[in-house]
Motif scaffolding. Structure first.
Motif, mmCIF file in Angstrom:
data_model
loop_
_atom_site.group_PDB
_atom_site.id
_atom_site.type_symbol
_atom_site.label_atom_id
_atom_site.label_comp_id
_atom_site.label_asym_id
_atom_site.label_seq_id
_atom_site.Cartn_x
_atom_site.Cartn_y
_atom_site.Cartn_z
ATOM 1 N N PHE B 143 78.568 -68.700 -24.553
ATOM 2 C CA PHE B 143 77.729 -67.534 -24.867
ATOM 3 C C PHE B 143 78.585 -66.387 -25.394
ATOM 4 O O PHE B 143 78.297 -65.798 -26.432
ATOM 5 N N ILE B 147 78.417 -64.798 -29.150
ATOM 6 C CA ILE B 147 77.959 -63.408 -29.303
ATOM 7 C C ILE B 147 79.064 -62.590 -29.975
ATOM 8 O O ILE B 147 78.799 -61.729 -30.816
ATOM 9 N N GLY B 151 77.160 -61.880 -32.997
ATOM 10 C CA GLY B 151 76.479 -60.684 -32.522
ATOM 11 C C GLY B 151 74.987 -60.684 -32.748
ATOM 12 O O GLY B 151 74.293 -61.625 -32.412
ATOM 13 N N GLY B 152 74.526 -59.597 -33.347
ATOM 14 C CA GLY B 152 73.101 -59.358 -33.486
ATOM 15 C C GLY B 152 72.340 -60.435 -34.240
ATOM 16 O O GLY B 152 71.142 -60.593 -34.043
ATOM 17 N N VAL B 153 73.044 -61.160 -35.122
ATOM 18 C CA VAL B 153 72.364 -62.190 -35.912
ATOM 19 C C VAL B 153 71.654 -63.185 -34.989
ATOM 20 O O VAL B 153 70.552 -63.645 -35.267
ATOM 21 N N LEU B 154 72.279 -63.477 -33.859
ATOM 22 C CA LEU B 154 71.699 -64.432 -32.905
ATOM 23 C C LEU B 154 70.407 -63.917 -32.305
ATOM 24 O O LEU B 154 69.569 -64.684 -31.860
ATOM 25 N N LEU B 155 70.276 -62.602 -32.245
ATOM 26 C CA LEU B 155 69.098 -62.012 -31.601
ATOM 27 C C LEU B 155 67.985 -61.712 -32.595
ATOM 28 O O LEU B 155 66.906 -61.306 -32.211
ATOM 29 N N ASN B 156 68.266 -61.882 -33.894
ATOM 30 C CA ASN B 156 67.214 -61.653 -34.873
ATOM 31 C C ASN B 156 66.555 -62.987 -35.228
ATOM 32 O O ASN B 156 66.903 -64.011 -34.678
ATOM 33 N N TYR B 157 65.587 -62.953 -36.122
ATOM 34 C CA TYR B 157 64.900 -64.182 -36.489
ATOM 35 C C TYR B 157 65.854 -65.243 -37.014
ATOM 36 O O TYR B 157 66.816 -64.930 -37.715
ATOM 37 N N SER B 362 64.430 -70.973 -29.799
ATOM 38 C CA SER B 362 65.329 -69.900 -29.355
ATOM 39 C C SER B 362 66.728 -70.028 -29.954
ATOM 40 O O SER B 362 67.404 -71.036 -29.770
ATOM 41 N N THR B 363 67.150 -69.006 -30.684
ATOM 42 C CA THR B 363 68.476 -69.048 -31.292
ATOM 43 C C THR B 363 69.552 -68.975 -30.218
ATOM 44 O O THR B 363 70.625 -69.568 -30.351
ATOM 45 N N LEU B 364 69.267 -68.253 -29.148
ATOM 46 C CA LEU B 364 70.226 -68.148 -28.056
ATOM 47 C C LEU B 364 70.488 -69.544 -27.480
ATOM 48 O O LEU B 364 71.642 -69.960 -27.337
ATOM 49 N N ASP B 365 69.445 -70.270 -27.163
ATOM 50 C CA ASP B 365 69.593 -71.634 -26.644
ATOM 51 C C ASP B 365 70.391 -72.499 -27.611
ATOM 52 O O ASP B 365 71.318 -73.209 -27.233
ATOM 53 N N VAL B 368 74.152 -71.237 -27.984
ATOM 54 C CA VAL B 368 74.950 -71.502 -26.786
ATOM 55 C C VAL B 368 75.221 -73.006 -26.687
ATOM 56 O O VAL B 368 76.348 -73.433 -26.424
#
Lengths: 484, 484
Positions: B143, B147, B151-157, B362-365, B368
């Motif tokens: 993770f 990150i 960074g933020g790219v992972l949290l956007n669409y 989920s991009t986070l899933d 990671v």
């Protein structure tokens, strides 16, 4: 043999050796029961250490590609059906094997046919948040906090209904918007879209299925209503929300299975339905006993005006409203989390559909979102985001007023403005003329339920730099004037 | 007024003051245009600092609950439709408003009606991995690595098709299983279940829809086939896979829209289909031109035997196999990630359905999982997990052999064993008798496509401590003998 092995930097060398040998075995270059070189020998051939080869052989044995014979060495295992060995490689004509639902999903998939813009293009098509605003450190903190507290539990199966701490947080959050929670319950979904699709898939259709909604409306909703087999009746929008006279007339003419409204910050027009109109809408819905799907889209991103209660709050103890919420645009769209707040008997049904379709929403997403909210970040972030988006909103509005020959401009907050030109103007022609000059936007007709709106467009400004907003809107304005 | 305010420890005090006042405003206890106490005054009343009240008032103003009048103070804003104000609270009878699909989803929702076991119960019902084995530090590292890099790219669409680095990794991973990737493509989904549901929703149904599969088979598949309107024909299992004679006979009798197979590590029997049978199955499928949905369930968790190619590898360059994979059981079920590997034209259709249903996984899933794999953790983790599960598997098998009066015991790996008793024995009666003694398991009939299997059961051991495995199976054995 063994002369085409190349070491790359990205993975442990013994893994690379293992994978290299796997490929040779699968391809049949190394055949079943063939003796492999000794570890020392292969180390020399591949120019890697003997230990590396020992590890690679151990891995291959574990994976069943190699077997060891005591005192003799390693041998290639009988790997099943190597390519070429009577491989029955038949062809299916997939285009004839897919059904109408799949074909319609492709037809309605505007995103897939969107103009792909390189970095030099000024693009007003996105209404995704600006990732430069994301407070990554707080997200990191939320993740580490949660992993420290719950560890492996987060990585194992969760519940179809959702992650309990998040549900509790969101119930409280909705209560503070004035919602009477008695008899209501919540389902967590993978964002608004899954929530809406699940709700619509569960609703009984009288006479084939029909929904009444605002016109224009959210394109994803139009798409999913159609994919779920509903006919759509759109009612025109006015400055302060849906046209009540038209709504009433339509309700008298025909029965509807449900209504879909975006009262908070309407997509695409950006109109916030007035408190008076909300009450009047709910009175009509109550009279006709029509279930309402309320889309809470971006109600957190209003920049001015007093608090407006969602329809589900206006309905008091009644159970007629199904509220769908999401922090996607407000916080992070990458965390796919949405929620349905509705009558607990309905939620009980939706929970089973959710379980059948995807078991449950990512626990990582849910728990990170919960901890981020619990740590009190939403307020701080919203303050920062609202200030920045409001500034951009005003700048965009100013640019539109300066340059665009529009008839009507709407948008009371959020991440976009909606522009209406003269009825006979065609924004698709405008887009074509602008895109050759490096500026693109979203023609508004896709948001219309009745093929109308060819004279409208949506301008998303959240991810466009200030200079580009000015430059882009000036080009759109000049081009529009030339075309008129 | 203001005497029921209580400070709790969990949130900043100004937020608590803000929320307290919000509630009073929404409830109508504070009315529109009423003047609020001065900040100093309210601080004294609530026993908080004046600065806290100043912050709370600022928040309320930002949210539109309060407005300030220069030099005069803060006033309550006209909040819309307070409860009671002609709130049209109508009731909908939701049970009559939901459709057959929703009702069937509830009916088939075994999980919801499962016996809920408290901690003292020995439960063999789960086949989820043991979270004590999870290597949390490596997940954390993955993770933080990701990150830091994106960074933020992972949290956007993200993209409907999936997170590119993960797709590339998995394509390579599948290639190493011998799959010919030419003409194939991949879609990332929220786990196996979503993948299967999307694939089945897209397939054309001739004569109403019919699928041929192993009997017994994965319950989620039975459920989703039924929910998608398919008739199911189950073909009995033998020691080394499906009964070929029966399969051939069934194929001659009737046309099928597709076949669904779990050759790798069959759920629930734990049987691994032999290489010879795989080839024979694929030859039959090719002859009848039947698309095959291959469930790669737990093929990473075999404990012995040589590598066995998946059906999609056996099919060579052919495009008839749709492979669905997931690391859910192998790694972390909480990360909802699965994949479909198939003909690229089919994937193109499925991508649009995925977008319509949940936009993207989920991009986070995904990120990671990608980074965890990329960091080389899968191999290490699998080694550890395989060793531990193998030990448990052998212990469970030993206990079954010691205590159970079974007819047949199967399972060549994975996280469970499958037990068949004498044909006339009833495992549901056995379960009832055992659960009163604090031991539960899964009766096997739910896995049967034809109402059979009442004499079978599945024993999941992954999350049961060694002692409990021994104790539990002894109780099941004694009880079974008494009932016989």
């Amino acid at each position: 043999m063994f002369n085409d092995f190349k070491i790359t930097d990205d993975r442990p060398v013994y893994i690379q050796v293992r994978d290299y040998l796997k490929r040779l075995i699968i391809k049949g270059s190394l055949q079943a029961h063939q003796k492999l070189p000794s570890t020392r020998e292969l180390g020399l051939l591949l120019a890697v250490s003997r230990n590396t080869v020992i590890s690679a052989y151990a891995e291959l044995e574990g994976d069943g590609f190699v077997y060891a014979v005591q005192g003799k060495g390693s041998y290639v295992a009988a790997v099943s059906a190597p390519p070429g060995a009577a491989a029955p490689s038949y062809e299916i004509d997939w285009q004839t094997r897919i059904n109408g639902y799949a074909r319609q999903a492709v037809e309605l998939d505007r995103m897939k046919r969107g103009i792909s813009a390189d970095k030099s293009v000024i693009s007003f098509t996105s209404i995704a948040p600006d990732e430069k605003l994301f407070d990554l450190d707080n997200v990191k903190r939320a993740f580490l906090d949660r992993i420290a507290m719950e560890g492996g539990v987060l990585l194992n199966y969760g519940y179809a209904k959702g992650y309990k701490p998040l549900i509790d947080y969101l119930l409280k959050y909705m209560e503070q918007k004035g919602v009477d929670l008695s008899g209501k319950d919540m389902l967590i979904t993978s964002g608004f879209t899954e929530a809406f699709d699940i709700v619509m898939s569960a609703l009984r259709r009288k006479d084939g299925g029909s929904v009444i909604c605002e016109n224009p409306t959210h394109y994803t909703a139009i798409k999913n209503l159609k994919l779920n087999g509903f006919d759509i009746t759109g009612i025109p929008m006015e400055r302060d929300g849906i046209n009540l006279t038209e709504l009433e007339r339509a309700l008298k003419e025909q029965a509807y299975d449900c209504a879909y409204f975006i009262p908070s910050y309407h997509n695409p027009t950006g109109i916030v339905t007035s408190p008076e109109k909300r009450l009047a809408i709910m009175q009509l819905m109550a009279r006709h006993r029509i279930p309402v799907i309320e889309d809470g889209f971006n109600e957190e991103l209003r920049y001015s005006g007093s608090h407006v209660s969602p329809l589900i709050a206006t309905a008091g103890q009644g159970n007629g409203v199904v509220y769908i919420g999401s922090f996607s645009k407000v916080l992070f769209p990458g965390l796919r989390v949405g929620w349905v707040l509705a009558d607990c008997r309905l939620i009980d049904n939706l929970e089973s559909i959710k379980r059948a379709r995807s078991i449950h929403t990512s626990t990582l997403d849910q728990s990170v979102l919960f901890q981020y909210l619990h740590n009190g970040n939403l307020e701080k972030y919203l303050k920062k985001a609202r200030a920045e988006y409001k500034r951009k909103y005003e700048w965009t509005k100013h640019c539109c007023e300066m340059h665009l020959p529009y008839k009507r401009l709407s948008g009371d907050g959020g991440l976009h403005l909606f522009v209406e030109f003269d009825e006979c103007f065609d924004t698709t022609a405008l887009l074509n003329a602008c895109s050759s000059q490096g500026v693109i936007f979203t023609p508004g007709d896709m948001f219309y339920t009745d093929g109308g709106g060819r004279h409208t467009m949506r301008l998303g400004f959240s991810r466009v730099p200030d200079d580009d907003i000015g430059k882009g809107i000036e080009i759109i304005g000049q081009t529009a004037k030339q075309l008129m």
